[in-house]
Write a protein that holds these residues in place. Structure first.
Motif, PDB file in Angstrom:
ATOM      1  N   THR A   1      -9.282  19.965  33.027  1.00  0.00           N
ATOM      2  CA  THR A   1      -8.805  20.703  31.857  1.00  0.00           C
ATOM      3  C   THR A   1      -7.298  20.810  31.810  1.00  0.00           C
ATOM      4  OG1 THR A   1     -10.767  22.056  32.206  1.00  0.00           O
ATOM      5  CG2 THR A   1      -9.248  22.729  30.477  1.00  0.00           C
ATOM      6  N   MET A   2      -6.718  21.330  32.886  1.00  0.00           N
ATOM      7  CA  MET A   2      -5.272  21.582  32.854  1.00  0.00           C
ATOM      8  C   MET A   2      -4.443  20.340  32.555  1.00  0.00           C
ATOM      9  SD  MET A   2      -4.228  24.623  32.848  1.00  0.00           S
ATOM     10  CE  MET A   2      -2.630  24.901  33.581  1.00  0.00           C
ATOM     11  N   PRO A   3      -4.640  19.270  33.299  1.00  0.00           N
ATOM     12  CA  PRO A   3      -3.799  18.102  32.996  1.00  0.00           C
ATOM     13  C   PRO A   3      -3.986  17.594  31.571  1.00  0.00           C
ATOM     14  CG  PRO A   3      -4.998  17.786  35.047  1.00  0.00           C
ATOM     15  CD  PRO A   3      -5.522  19.037  34.435  1.00  0.00           C
ATOM     16  N   LEU A   4      -5.248  17.520  31.150  1.00  0.00           N
ATOM     17  CA  LEU A   4      -5.477  16.963  29.814  1.00  0.00           C
ATOM     18  C   LEU A   4      -5.056  17.932  28.715  1.00  0.00           C
ATOM     19  CD1 LEU A   4      -8.864  15.137  30.365  1.00  0.00           C
ATOM     20  CD2 LEU A   4      -6.549  14.221  30.256  1.00  0.00           C
ATOM     21  N   LEU A   5      -5.032  19.206  29.072  1.00  0.00           N
ATOM     22  CA  LEU A   5      -4.656  20.198  28.074  1.00  0.00           C
ATOM     23  C   LEU A   5      -3.156  20.440  28.078  1.00  0.00           C
ATOM     24  CD1 LEU A   5      -5.997  22.057  26.037  1.00  0.00           C
ATOM     25  CD2 LEU A   5      -6.139  23.796  27.785  1.00  0.00           C
ATOM     26  N   SER A   6      -2.483  19.906  29.110  1.00  0.00           N
ATOM     27  CA  SER A   6      -1.084  20.287  29.274  1.00  0.00           C
ATOM     28  C   SER A   6      -0.193  19.997  28.072  1.00  0.00           C
ATOM     29  CB  SER A   6      -0.498  19.693  30.554  1.00  0.00           C
ATOM     30  OG  SER A   6      -0.641  18.294  30.594  1.00  0.00           O
ATOM     31  N   PRO A   7      -0.392  18.914  27.349  1.00  0.00           N
ATOM     32  CA  PRO A   7       0.477  18.764  26.173  1.00  0.00           C
ATOM     33  C   PRO A   7       0.295  19.913  25.180  1.00  0.00           C
ATOM     34  CG  PRO A   7      -0.700  16.719  26.621  1.00  0.00           C
ATOM     35  CD  PRO A   7      -1.293  17.769  27.503  1.00  0.00           C
ATOM     36  N   THR A   8      -0.946  20.305  24.961  1.00  0.00           N
ATOM     37  CA  THR A   8      -1.208  21.404  24.038  1.00  0.00           C
ATOM     38  C   THR A   8      -0.675  22.712  24.607  1.00  0.00           C
ATOM     39  OG1 THR A   8      -3.270  20.266  23.553  1.00  0.00           O
ATOM     40  CG2 THR A   8      -2.981  22.443  22.613  1.00  0.00           C
ATOM     41  N   LEU A   9      -0.860  22.894  25.895  1.00  0.00           N
ATOM     42  CA  LEU A   9      -0.376  24.115  26.529  1.00  0.00           C
ATOM     43  C   LEU A   9       1.139  24.192  26.425  1.00  0.00           C
ATOM     44  CD1 LEU A   9      -1.319  26.572  28.055  1.00  0.00           C
ATOM     45  CD2 LEU A   9      -1.068  25.314  30.176  1.00  0.00           C
ATOM     46  N   PHE A  10       1.750  23.023  26.596  1.00  0.00           N
ATOM     47  CA  PHE A  10       3.201  22.971  26.451  1.00  0.00           C
ATOM     48  C   PHE A  10       3.592  23.422  25.056  1.00  0.00           C
ATOM     49  CE2 PHE A  10       7.406  21.748  27.319  1.00  0.00           C
ATOM     50  CZ  PHE A  10       7.914  21.058  26.239  1.00  0.00           C
ATOM     51  N   PHE A  11       2.867  22.913  24.080  1.00  0.00           N
ATOM     52  CA  PHE A  11       3.134  23.292  22.700  1.00  0.00           C
ATOM     53  C   PHE A  11       3.017  24.803  22.531  1.00  0.00           C
ATOM     54  CE2 PHE A  11       3.289  22.986  18.217  1.00  0.00           C
ATOM     55  CZ  PHE A  11       2.382  23.900  17.729  1.00  0.00           C
ATOM     56  N   VAL A  12       1.947  25.366  23.058  1.00  0.00           N
ATOM     57  CA  VAL A  12       1.732  26.805  22.929  1.00  0.00           C
ATOM     58  C   VAL A  12       2.877  27.577  23.573  1.00  0.00           C
ATOM     59  CG1 VAL A  12       0.315  28.719  23.771  1.00  0.00           C
ATOM     60  CG2 VAL A  12      -0.755  26.763  22.680  1.00  0.00           C
TER      61      VAL A  12
ATOM     62  N   THR B   1      14.771  25.565  24.639  1.00  0.00           N
ATOM     63  CA  THR B   1      13.777  24.559  24.275  1.00  0.00           C
ATOM     64  C   THR B   1      14.078  23.237  24.953  1.00  0.00           C
ATOM     65  OG1 THR B   1      13.553  25.610  22.139  1.00  0.00           O
ATOM     66  CG2 THR B   1      12.645  23.406  22.343  1.00  0.00           C
ATOM     67  N   MET B   2      15.360  22.869  24.986  1.00  0.00           N
ATOM     68  CA  MET B   2      15.698  21.607  25.615  1.00  0.00           C
ATOM     69  C   MET B   2      15.415  21.651  27.109  1.00  0.00           C
ATOM     70  SD  MET B   2      18.676  20.145  23.286  1.00  0.00           S
ATOM     71  CE  MET B   2      17.945  18.634  23.733  1.00  0.00           C
TER      72      MET B   2
ATOM     73  N   LEU C   1      11.841  19.984  31.519  1.00  0.00           N
ATOM     74  CA  LEU C   1      10.927  20.360  32.587  1.00  0.00           C
ATOM     75  C   LEU C   1       9.527  19.827  32.369  1.00  0.00           C
ATOM     76  CD1 LEU C   1      11.838  24.070  33.396  1.00  0.00           C
ATOM     77  CD2 LEU C   1      12.264  22.044  34.761  1.00  0.00           C
ATOM     78  N   GLN C   2       9.211  19.490  31.125  1.00  0.00           N
ATOM     79  CA  GLN C   2       7.828  19.116  30.863  1.00  0.00           C
ATOM     80  C   GLN C   2       7.436  17.885  31.667  1.00  0.00           C
ATOM     81  OE1 GLN C   2       6.757  17.506  26.929  1.00  0.00           O
ATOM     82  NE2 GLN C   2       8.926  17.003  26.700  1.00  0.00           N
ATOM     83  N   LYS C   3       8.412  17.061  32.007  1.00  0.00           N
ATOM     84  CA  LYS C   3       8.085  15.868  32.760  1.00  0.00           C
ATOM     85  C   LYS C   3       7.436  16.240  34.083  1.00  0.00           C
ATOM     86  CE  LYS C   3      11.456  12.727  30.776  1.00  0.00           C
ATOM     87  NZ  LYS C   3      12.404  13.473  29.974  1.00  0.00           N
ATOM     88  N   LYS C   4       7.748  17.454  34.545  1.00  0.00           N
ATOM     89  CA  LYS C   4       7.240  17.818  35.861  1.00  0.00           C
ATOM     90  C   LYS C   4       5.765  18.199  35.843  1.00  0.00           C
ATOM     91  CE  LYS C   4      11.236  18.554  38.362  1.00  0.00           C
ATOM     92  NZ  LYS C   4      12.243  19.455  38.850  1.00  0.00           N
ATOM     93  N   TRP C   5       5.298  18.720  34.726  1.00  0.00           N
ATOM     94  CA  TRP C   5       3.928  19.205  34.795  1.00  0.00           C
ATOM     95  C   TRP C   5       3.047  18.776  33.648  1.00  0.00           C
ATOM     96  CZ3 TRP C   5       1.939  22.827  31.196  1.00  0.00           C
ATOM     97  CH2 TRP C   5       2.902  23.334  30.300  1.00  0.00           C
TER      98      TRP C   5
END
Lengths: 274, 416, 299
Positions: free
Chosen positions: C209-220, C284-285, C290-294
């Motif tokens: 769940t977490m890895p596949l959801l991470s783009p959406t979680l990032f968005f949230v 935001t930047m 940081l998003q690359k990390k997780w």
């Protein structure tokens, strides 16, 4: 395979129910107040239970304000905004996620920036634009500021970045143009996020009341949120009526939500690379 | 020869009139026909305004007026936006506190000449209202209504405590002693709600013959009179005769009064419909006298946009709306006290169970602050400062001293 | 061969521009232009209807010396951190819980969504009652646990908490929907396979769940941070101007609104908005970097 009713399962349900109760409590309060008379609603301390089953406030609100017109204006405004912005967001989101063109990152940032400043700074400039276009006090003026969505583009970009590259490569190898790849492969996959996006954009437009009140003057050019605001007096507000009006205007959104929500249940979940 | 000329003249003028009429709202500014919009901020008063407008249109069939409502919370943002877009409504409600801004910005039509020309008797309106709507010796809005503050009280609680009802003989001492007698801590009952509201503390200030600034913009905040007034306001809170300010943040002053938990409240002539609906037996008396008799008085007026395309028609309309006939209609709507002398009977009669007449009588001694230009800039600082004092955050002495400095420096910076 | 690839890239790039153009144009005209205008105004003493004069960084200097803005900033940061962390966490748990097939799932999803459709005026009115110190339901319930509930609306120590509670309450359903949407595209086969492998619910959550959801979680997370740093409506509608505790809850946008619309200090207000924009942009930047990390894209 039926799930066994283990103790942890029971706790799970209890927590969920308590949570739901907290979510719903204010609604219950609103419904209760909407059925009271003004004197009843002014009681301190307020009574917990429902004190009356009186629908006069709903009648009054419906009769005193052009509610049907408000509904219609809202539907037109919301539907156009939602359809157009969702499609544009999917397009832009896809391009930013998957197409490497010069300046894509800069463009992405530019598209995100509008979210980062208080919305009130747009009111005057956008009003002046509508004024110059000669469309003040029209439904068109209600629609225009919502035709594209910063938020939506971001959401779709996130989604498209998690779509497996293979799907696209397959399309490209077949010689499909980006347009075809987008419409035939990407869009069908994106149903779930697009539905979520539609719900939000819908909600955001539906709730916005400052813009409609500034750009339109006639009551019959107002959507629900702004129309309801007319119930708020300078010193006093008839809360039972305000609650009745708010609840009336909530119903369409809830119905829409329930309908769309089924999409999730039906499981749009695609199974990987098809 | 004459006949031909006059026939030609008649044809030409007919053609011109026809052409102008056909152009609709882009008719020339000097005609007293055409279309007007009037914008107000209270949906509850819309029917009344429309009734008055109908009466006007009957007498002036060439003019069509449309009344629109912008809710109060959004009214001033919209007004400003429209002003900047040069799109103001022809006629609109203008309260005194925003008058300087729009006069200085040259957005309003000066009505002084028209008043002289049509011999409008400004003496028919309360003096303080006319003054509040004038600036630089000119009149910028015609009075529509006024409101004053009275001492609302709960008859049941007074009866229970054996205190005689307030009347016009009351002074500050009487108020204080009544508040004490009507407070019953154990029962959660308070004598009065001393709220962080201008209706309360400004009343006391004016009755002590002091205002926030004098007419020239010099702050009177750190004067003995102001100290005295605020100390008196504070006394109710300190002695426990009123719920504390932080209590009032949770349960509002009106809720205290409407639920019978407070016996008295300084509140306005706009409250009868809500207070009488509360289920309490309420009545109202003139405010207790301080050094002088005073009550905060607010009045708003009809203003005309400077760039209206129909100045003549707009003036005719405004003159009518602020005149006797229209005001008699307004009184019948029970919504606001009409500003024109002698038209208030209907609204007094509309509230037979309370002494509404006391509001009308108090217009004789109604007082308003000096709405100097910098008012907009320092009103928040003033309001916050008084709030802190009443909430007990700062003591009256140091609070007023520092507030005085702040407000005066804002005024000085603005007048530069 | 090389030129053919270049040609294809060019035409792809062209398509990229085409896809992005409507949104970009719209944003430039409707949003970026007003922002540039605001930046200009922020360097002037624009006030009321008078002609603005250039004053350079005058407004910005005022901002940095303003204790009012200082305290508003602290309030805003506290609000943002607490509501984003707690809110996102709760939305995530909720989304996971309501993603499973269970009885009444549709009902729960609707109930949790209800706060999102309420008008701010209604929310404020209702919550003010719920949080009433003497008669409110919240303190009533607390009393069952032997806790004497505080004066939520009037006590400077609790006002911000009250606002945060209502903020989280009204936002959970919102983020829940987004996360649920993100979860729909996680193929159920993954979960089934994992289950066959003997992985428990928690393992499945963290590994699938977490890895596949991470783009959406990032968005949230990003949108929640951006949104919460601009909190205003809630405070405006729940707390009266006359409430002395309001200084413990006023946010930056609240000050912006007061300066611009109540006091007519457009120049100063614009400067506040610009500073806020810059802060959010930088944040935001940083989050993007940081998003690359997780965050995992494209499994």
């Amino acid at each position: 395979m039926k799930k066994k009713l283990t103790p942890s399962r029971v706790v799970f349900y209890i927590v969920l129910i308590v949570g739901a109760f907290i979510m719903v409590m204010p609604f219950y309060w609103g419904i209760k107040t909407s059925m009271e008379t003004l004197p009843q609603s002014l009681q301190v301390p307020p009574k917990l239970g429902i004190t009356s089953f009186n629908f006069d406030n709903y009648k009054a609100v419906w009769e005193n304000l052009p509610f049907a017109t408000f509904f219609w204006n809202t539907i037109v405004m919301v539907v156009i905004r939602v359809v157009v912005s969702t499609v544009l967001s999917a397009m832009a989101g896809y391009a930013i996620a998957r197409i490497k063109f010069p300046g894509v990152n800069l463009i992405f940032i530019i598209i995100l920036i509008p979210m980062m400043i208080p919305g009130q700074i747009y009111t005057l400039p956008q009003y002046l634009m509508m004024s110059k276009l000669g469309i003040l006090n029209t439904i068109t003026a209600l629609v225009i500021p919502g035709l594209a969505s910063t938020f939506g583009t971001f959401l779709m970009r996130q989604f498209f970045m998690s779509v497996p590259v293979e799907l696209e490569e397959a399309g490209r190898l077949d010689g499909a143009s980006p347009w075809k790849i987008f419409t035939k492969i990407m869009l069908p996959l994106a149903k779930a996020p697009m539905v979520s996006l539609a719900i939000f954009t819908g909600l955001g437009s539906w709730k916005d009341l400052m813009w409609p009140l500034v750009v339109n003057s006639d009551a019959d050019k107002l959507p629900l949120s702004a129309g309801l605001a007319l119930l708020q007096g300078q010193y006093t507000t008839n809360f039972p009526q305000l609650m009745a009006g708010s609840l009336l205007s909530t119903i369409p959104m809830i119905i829409l939500y329930i309908i769309f929500q089924k999409q999730f249940i039906e499981g749009i979940a695609t199974s990987g690379g098809k | 020869m004459l006949k031909k000329k006059s026939l030609l003249g008649a044809v030409v003028s007919a053609a011109l009139l026809f052409g102008m009429g056909a152009c609709g709202n882009s008719s020339s500014g000097s005609s007293s026909s055409g279309e007007l919009t009037m914008t107000i901020w209270d949906e509850a008063q819309k029917k009344g305004m429309e009734e008055m407008t109908q009466a006007f249109m009957k007498e002036n069939p060439n003019v069509k007026v449309k009344v629109t409502v912008t809710p109060f919370d959004q009214y001033f943002t919209k007004l400003e936006t429209q002003a900047r877009g040069n799109n103001m409504s022809d006629v609109f409600w203008m309260p005194p506190e925003y008058l300087p801004k729009y006069v200085n910005g040259d957005k309003l039509l000066d009505m002084s000449e028209d008043i002289k020309k049509d011999s409008v008797d400004m003496g028919k309106y309360p003096k303080s209202v006319v003054e509040a709507l004038s600036k630089n010796g000119k009149v910028w809005a015609m009075p529509k209504d006024y409101s004053t503050v009275g001492l609302w009280y709960n008859k049941t609680l007074f009866d229970k405590a054996g205190v005689s009802y307030p009347d016009d003989s009351w002074g500050w001492k009487d108020l204080a002693s009544a508040a004490e007698k009507l407070t019953n801590k154990a029962a959660g009952q308070y004598g009065i709600v001393a709220d962080n509201d201008s209706n309360f503390y400004s009343s006391l200030m004016y009755q002590n013959n002091v205002k926030v600034t004098d007419a020239n913009g010099k702050s009177e905040i750190d004067t003995p009179a102001m100290h005295e007034a605020l100390n008196f306001a504070n006394s109710f809170l300190k002695k426990g005769y009123s719920p504390s300010i932080s209590d009032q943040a949770s349960t509002t002053p009106d809720q205290y009064f409407e639920s019978g938990k407070a016996a008295m409240i300084y509140s306005g002539s706009w409250m009868p419909s809500e207070y009488t609906a509360s289920g309490q037996k309420v009545d109202v008396a003139p405010l207790p006298k301080g050094k002088i008799r005073a009550t905060p008085m607010a009045g708003l007026g009809y203003a005309i946009a400077k760039n209206t395309k129909n100045a003549d028609a707009a003036w005719k309309y405004v003159k009518f709306m602020s005149g006797k006939t229209a005001n008699e209609i307004q009184a019948k709507t029970k919504t606001a006290i009409p500003a024109y002398e002698g038209t208030q009977d209907a609204i007094i009669k509309a509230w037979p169970d309370i002494n509404f007449k006391s509001f009308v009588d108090s217009s004789d001694y109604g007082t308003a602050p000096y709405y100097i230009d910098a008012w907009e800039k320092f009103k928040t600082v003033w309001g916050d400062g008084v709030g802190d004092i009443l909430a007990g955050k700062t003591p009256v002495d140091t609070g007023l001293a520092s507030l005085n400095k702040q407000v005066q420096s804002i005024i000085d910076e603005y007048q530069k | 061969m090389h030129s053919k690839r270049m040609k294809r890239l060019d035409s792809r790039a062209a398509w990229g521009y085409v896809f992005v153009l409507p949104t970009l144009l719209f944003v430039l005209i409707m949003n970026i232009w007003p922002i540039i205008n605001s930046v200009y105004i922020s360097f002037t003493d624009a006030s009321g209807f008078s002609t603005p004069h250039w004053i350079g960084f005058g407004n910005y200097v005022k901002i940095f010396h303003s204790s009012l803005i200082g305290s508003a900033s602290i309030n805003t940061v506290i609000y943002a951190v607490v509501s984003v962390v707690v809110g996102t966490f709760l939305s995530l748990i909720l989304a996971v819980a309501l993603n499973e097939k269970m009885k009444g799932r549709a009902v729960f999803r609707t109930l949790y969504f209800l706060p999102v459709v309420s008008t701010p005026a209604a929310i404020a009115m209702v919550w003010r009652w719920l949080l009433n110190k003497d008669f409110g339901l919240v303190n009533y319930v607390l009393s069952f646990f032997g806790i004497k509930g505080p004066n939520w609306m009037g006590d400077p120590h609790w006002v911000l908490t009250a606002v945060i509670i209502v903020g989280i309450w009204s936002g959970i359903g919102y983020n829940m929907i987004i996360l649920l949407g993100g979860m729909q595209d996680i193929p159920s086969e993954y979960y089934e396979a994992a289950q066959l492998d003997g992985a428990g619910k928690t393992r499945q959550f963290f590994n699938i769940t977490m890895p596949l959801l991470s783009p959406t979680l990032f968005f949230v997370l990003v949108t929640s941070v951006i949104g919460s740093l601009q909190v205003f409506d809630l405070i405006f509608v729940m707390l009266d101007k006359s409430n002395p505790a309001i200084s413990s809850a006023r946010s930056i946008v609240y000050i912006f609104y007061d300066e611009t619309f109540a006091k007519g200090n457009q120049g100063y207000g614009a400067a506040i908005a610009v500073v806020l924009l810059l802060v959010i942009l930088v944040l935001t930047m940083i989050m993007m970097k940081l998003q690359k990390k997780w965050v995992t894209y494209d499994k």
